[in-house]
Design a protein around this motif. Structure first.
Motif, PDB file in Angstrom:
ATOM      1  N   ALA A  50       0.771  -1.046  -0.059  1.00 43.53           N
ATOM      2  CA  ALA A  50       0.072   0.034   0.038  1.00 43.53           C
ATOM      3  C   ALA A  50       0.675   1.198   0.164  1.00 43.53           C
ATOM      4  O   ALA A  50       0.479   2.336  -0.505  1.00 43.53           O
ATOM      5  N   ALA A  51       1.924   1.276   0.642  1.00 45.31           N
ATOM      6  CA  ALA A  51       2.942   2.509   0.989  1.00 45.31           C
ATOM      7  C   ALA A  51       3.424   2.775  -0.691  1.00 45.31           C
ATOM      8  O   ALA A  51       3.791   4.072  -0.709  1.00 45.31           O
ATOM      9  N   GLN A  52       3.480   1.785  -1.562  1.00 48.26           N
ATOM     10  CA  GLN A  52       4.086   2.254  -2.880  1.00 48.26           C
ATOM     11  C   GLN A  52       3.143   2.708  -3.645  1.00 48.26           C
ATOM     12  O   GLN A  52       3.551   3.476  -4.655  1.00 48.26           O
ATOM     13  N   THR A  53       1.670   2.681  -3.565  1.00 45.10           N
ATOM     14  CA  THR A  53       0.772   3.443  -4.304  1.00 45.10           C
ATOM     15  C   THR A  53      -0.230   4.421  -3.514  1.00 45.10           C
ATOM     16  O   THR A  53      -0.742   5.334  -4.180  1.00 45.10           O
ATOM     17  N   ILE A  54      -0.185   4.439  -2.353  1.00 44.21           N
ATOM     18  CA  ILE A  54      -1.284   5.373  -1.512  1.00 44.21           C
ATOM     19  C   ILE A  54      -0.698   6.789  -1.738  1.00 44.21           C
ATOM     20  O   ILE A  54      -1.437   7.644  -1.432  1.00 44.21           O
ATOM     21  N   ALA A  55       0.390   7.294  -2.397  1.00 36.21           N
ATOM     22  CA  ALA A  55       0.885   8.394  -2.365  1.00 36.21           C
ATOM     23  C   ALA A  55      -0.375   9.216  -3.306  1.00 36.21           C
ATOM     24  O   ALA A  55      -0.493  10.701  -3.126  1.00 36.21           O
ATOM     25  N   PHE A  56      -0.782   8.651  -4.362  1.00 35.78           N
ATOM     26  CA  PHE A  56      -1.564   9.451  -5.201  1.00 35.78           C
ATOM     27  C   PHE A  56      -3.067   9.919  -4.372  1.00 35.78           C
ATOM     28  O   PHE A  56      -3.583  10.853  -4.797  1.00 35.78           O
ATOM     29  N   LEU A  57      -3.279   9.021  -3.495  1.00 33.79           N
ATOM     30  CA  LEU A  57      -4.405   9.448  -2.628  1.00 33.79           C
ATOM     31  C   LEU A  57      -4.057  10.630  -1.564  1.00 33.79           C
ATOM     32  O   LEU A  57      -4.785  11.406  -1.394  1.00 33.79           O
ATOM     33  N   LEU A  58      -2.835  10.528  -1.332  1.00 35.82           N
ATOM     34  CA  LEU A  58      -2.484  11.412  -0.135  1.00 35.82           C
ATOM     35  C   LEU A  58      -2.114  12.789  -0.625  1.00 35.82           C
ATOM     36  O   LEU A  58      -2.468  13.821   0.007  1.00 35.82           O
ATOM     37  N   VAL A  59      -1.425  12.823  -1.531  1.00 34.68           N
ATOM     38  CA  VAL A  59      -0.667  14.038  -2.376  1.00 34.68           C
ATOM     39  C   VAL A  59      -0.961  14.489  -3.600  1.00 34.68           C
ATOM     40  O   VAL A  59      -0.597  15.261  -4.313  1.00 34.68           O
ATOM     41  N   GLY A  60      -1.807  13.537  -4.274  1.00 35.50           N
ATOM     42  CA  GLY A  60      -1.924  13.633  -5.866  1.00 35.50           C
ATOM     43  C   GLY A  60      -2.582  14.997  -6.151  1.00 35.50           C
ATOM     44  O   GLY A  60      -1.821  15.656  -7.093  1.00 35.50           O
ATOM     45  N   LEU A  61      -3.528  15.457  -5.504  1.00 36.90           N
ATOM     46  CA  LEU A  61      -4.110  16.625  -6.011  1.00 36.90           C
ATOM     47  C   LEU A  61      -3.288  17.835  -5.508  1.00 36.90           C
ATOM     48  O   LEU A  61      -3.373  18.646  -6.515  1.00 36.90           O
TER      49      LEU A  61
END
Length: 419
Positions: A50-61
């Motif tokens: 999850a740590a490899q892909t969750i960044a788009f939810l956390l900081v994508g916008l």
């Protein structure tokens, strides 16, 4: 004139290739390090994934806003160098026996954050390097190396881990990001600095990007189709391995060969995307490639061992071919229609909506597998993926042959189309 004669594109293409190979190697080497050296539990492995892909939810916008406020090439270089430093930190930590799972998880999350910024800036930088008139060729060539890296990255990562160990493999990954940064630094294509307008709050700019994607009928159709496909693909993906191993009783070698046909289909899809677009029209090629290939997923639940394994291999190949052709078309349309000052926020909004739905799809797939069995859940996944094309065939894109005309302004409620 072919983009192969464009030195800026050649450098950008080379940088993207080595960076993507390094990124896909990470997806094998880091979990192997955790499993073999740190004896990670299944729950910890899930957290690491999850740590490899969750960044788009956390900081994508917010990343989209920052990309729109800055020149894109420096962001790409900084992200590559940051990932190289983080990979080097993992290597040094393991050599000095300082790495714990918590530290590895934290570094993996930081690598994911840098990757999120890199990918948003990367898609926004393509029109600068190739020009809007060459987007189809540029995206086709870039998508071809994306497909190759998705196939070769894990294979190289796994092979290097076996030959030299996971730590040495992570060292190679750090080197790929350094090489990518060096190639990007040599690009001389002029890139305008975004104009400084009145100071605006980040929340307002994020809402502007989301509003542009959700209100514009073309962007809404493209994003809806991609999100629908991704959700049901995520439903299916965890169950595919269970189908191959438990239901069909295949060996590890046979499973690897069957899974690899997806990469071959993707490479061929990227190779033919430009020709199909010129022959049949870019818009028409985009949605018909989805319509004619994705429904073959309905055959997968009926696959068995022996010759009936073709009921898996043929759809797996065909879907990958069609989705890559679709991706080349839809990315080019988005880049063509979006005003330059909104490219970063548009790409970030689309990634947020399309990739953010993946974890929910995975959870749903697991629940369906428990309730309906592997084959029943895969049938639901195939039906769902097939319905994604309805967003396109019921939109104003369907009667068109080629790309719509550019949107007149970021705040426009609709998009002017050209048949």
């Amino acid at each position: 004139m072919s983009l192969l004669h464009n030195p800026g594109f050649r450098l950008f293409w080379g940088a993207q290739t080595v960076s993507m190979v390094g990124t896909n190697m990470t997806r094998v080497a880091i979990p192997l390090l955790a499993a073999s050296t740190l004896s990670a539990t299944p729950f910890q492995m899930g957290l690491l994934q999850a740590a490899q892909t969750i960044a788009f939810l956390l900081v994508g916008l917010p990343a989209g806003v920052l990309v729109d406020r800055s020149r894109r090439r420096p962001i790409l270089i900084i992200c590559d160098l940051l990932r190289a430093v983080l990979m080097a930190a993992i290597v040094i930590g393991f050599l000095l026996d300082l790495v714990t799972f918590t530290r590895l998880l934290a570094v993996t999350l930081l690598v994911g954050l840098a990757t999120a910024f890199f990918e948003i800036a990367y898609q926004s930088y393509i029109p600068v390097v190739v020009g809007r008139e060459n987007l189809i060729e540029g995206n086709a060539r870039l998508e071809s190396t994306n497909a190759v890296s998705r196939l070769a990255g894990p294979t190289l990562g796994g092979g290097l881990v076996q030959l030299a160990g996971a730590v040495a493999t992570v060292s190679v990954q750090a080197a790929t990001h350094v090489l990518s940064a060096l190639l990007l630094s040599r690009i001389s294509t002029p890139e305008a600095t975004p104009e400084r307008t009145e100071q605006r709050r980040m929340g307002a700019e994020i809402r502007e990007g989301l509003r542009f994607v959700l209100r514009d009928p073309v962007f809404r159709a493209i994003t809806g189709s991609a999100a629908t496909y991704n959700f049901f693909y995520a439903v299916s993906l965890p169950l595919v391995m269970l189908l191959l191993v438990e239901e069909m009783g295949l060996s590890g070698t046979a499973v690897g060969l069957l899974m690899a046909v997806s990469g071959v289909g993707g490479v061929l899809g990227a190779a033919f995307a430009g020709r199909l677009g010129r022959r049949f029209g870019q818009v028409r090629t985009m949605w018909t490639s989805y319509l004619l290939t994705v429904p073959t997923a309905l055959l997968i639940p009926f696959a068995e061992s022996g010759w009936q394994s073709l009921l898996f291999a043929a759809p797996w190949f065909t879907m990958s071919f069609g989705i890559v052709v679709y991706n080349v078309g839809q990315v080019s349309i988005r880049q063509q229609l979006c005003p330059p000052e909104l490219l970063g926020r548009m790409n970030a909004s689309v990634r947020f909506l399309v990739w953010g739905i993946l974890p929910l799809g995975s959870v749903t797939g697991g629940a369906l597998g428990e309730w309906l069995g592997v084959r029943g859940a895969l049938l639901i996944g195939g039906i769902g993926m097939s319905t994604g094309v309805l967003w396109l065939v019921l939109s104003r894109l369907r009667p068109l042959r080629d790309l719509p005309a550019p949107a007149p302004s970021p705040s426009a409620d609709g998009t002017t189309l050209r048949a």
